[in-house]
Scaffold this active site. Structure first.
Site, short mmCIF file in Angstrom:
data_model
loop_
_atom_site.label_atom_id
_atom_site.label_comp_id
_atom_site.label_asym_id
_atom_site.label_seq_id
_atom_site.Cartn_x
_atom_site.Cartn_y
_atom_site.Cartn_z
N PRO A 1 0.83 -1.18 0.00
CG PRO A 1 -0.15 -1.30 2.03
CD PRO A 1 1.08 -1.68 1.32
CD GLU A 2 2.97 3.22 -4.31
OE1 GLU A 2 3.15 4.42 -4.54
OE2 GLU A 2 3.21 2.32 -5.13
#
Length: 271
Positions: free
Chosen positions: A2-3
Site C-alpha cells: 500500500p502506498e
DNA sequence: AAAAGCCCCTGGATGC
DNA sequence: TGCATCCAGGGGCTTT
C-alpha cells in the site's frame, strides 16, 4: 503494497466507526516486523479516540498511548463486527465494542507497535525522519524544491526515500515522474525550478486522484470492508514495459534503481 | 551526511 | 504435474 492512497483509504474506512470504541481484547498471531511492545492484555479496557495517518503509518489514538500500524508490502486491514475465525495470515486482532480491526499480512513486513506517546524513542525513530505530507496545506513548494536541491541521488529514489515528501511508493513514483515529464535517473539536485513545480503538482495530483478513486492501481489491495480495488486507476507507465506510451506510443522502458523496478517513457521523459 | 545494498517473508507467475 | 527461479506495493539497518 500500500502506498499513501491505499493507507488513507484504509484509514477513512474505519476511523469514524472505531472512534469511541472500547478495547475488549487483543490477539497476536505470528511475529510481524516488530513486537507489539506491550502485554496485549494491558490494552483491554482502553478507549479508541480516533485514527490518524502519517506517511504510510496509521496512528490509532487510545485514551492512553497509541498504536502505530504499518501495512508493509502485503498488509491490509479489515474492520467488522462479524469476522470469521483468524486465518493463516491474520496476525493481529484488535477486538473492540464496535467491531474487530484485523491485520492480514502474508509477508509480515507490516507491524503494529504500541507507544506511550509520539515523543517516545520508538515513535521518534519511526516517524521522526518523515518528510512533508503531500496532501493538504503542508506541502510547501519552496521546502520541496529545497529538499530536492540538497540531494544528488536520482529523483526516483529521493521520492521513494520519504524524507522530502512521504507516501510516494514505487508505483506512484514512476507515475508522478511520467506526469511531470522527468527522467527518473535525473539527479534531484539538478531539477530546474519550473520542472520541480510540475513534479510538486504531479505528486499531489496523482495521490489525490488515487484517494478519490478509493485506492489504487494495486492488484490485491482491498479496503477495510474486504472489497478489492482491482485496477480502479489504470497505471500510465508502471508495469507496462514494452507497451506503447499512452501519449506518444513509444514502448515504455523498465530499469532497476536500488533493486526496484522503474518504468518510464524515453521520449516523454527525455531528461 | 548521504547514498547504496541488504534483508525481513510468503505467494504467485513463469519457465523448463 | 513438479520444481526452480524470479518478482512483488516498504523501509530500517549496516556498510561505504
Amino acid at each position: 503494497m500500500p502506498e499513501l492512497p491505499e493507507v488513507e483509504v484504509t484509514r477513512r474506512g474505519f476511523a469514524d466507526r472505531i472512534a469511541g470504541a472500547r478495547i475488549e481484547s487483543v490477539r497476536v498471531g505470528k511475529p510481524l516486523r516488530w513486537a507489539l511492545a506491550v502485554e496485549p492484555g494491558a490494552l483491554a479496557g482502553r478507549g479508541v479516540l480516533g485514527v490518524r495517518r502519517r506517511g504510510k503509518y496509521l496512528l490509532v489514538d487510545l485514551d492512553a498511548g497509541l498504536l502505530l500500524m504499518h501495512l508493509g508490502m502485503s498488509g491490509s486491514l479489515r474492520f467488522d463486527t462479524a469476522l470469521p475465525a483468524p486465518g493463516t495470515h491474520d496476525h493481529f486482532d484488535l477486538v473492540t465494542s464496535r467491531g474487530t480491526l484485523r491485520l492480514n499480512d502474508p509477508r509480515r513486513f507490516g507491524a503494529v507497535v504500541y507507544v506511550e506517546d509520539e515523543a517516545s524513542p520508538l515513535a521518534r525513530k519511526l516517524l521522526g525522519g518523515l518528510g512533508m505530507e503531500p496532501l493538504g496545506d503542508g506541502f510547501d513548494f519552496e521546502a520541496f524544491h529545497a529538499g530536492l536541491r540538497r540531494r544528488r541521488a536520482p529523483i526516483k529514489q529521493v521520492l521513494l526515500a520519504g524524507d522530502v515528501v512521504v507516501g510516494v511508493g514505487n508505483i506512484y513514483a514512476s507515475e508522478a515522474l511520467f506526469l511531470a515529464g522527468i527522467r527518473p535517473t535525473l539527479s534531484a539536485a539538478r531539477i530546474s525550478r519550473p520542472r520541480a513545480l510540475r513534479l510538486h503538482a504531479a505528486v499531489r495530483d496523482i495521490l489525490a486522484r488515487a484517494v478519490e478513486r478509493g485506492g489504487s492501481t494495486l492488484r490485491d489491495f482491498s479496503n477495510v470492508d474486504g472489497q478489492s480495488g482491482y485496477f480502479q486507476l489504470e497505471a500510465t507507465v508502471y508495469g507496462r514495459k514494452g507497451e506503447p506510451c499512452r501519449v506518444c506510443a513509444t514502448p515504455v522502458r523498465m530499469m532497476r534503481q536500488g533493486q526496484r523496478a522503474t518504468y518510464f517513457c524515453p521520449v516523454c521523459q527525455k531528461h
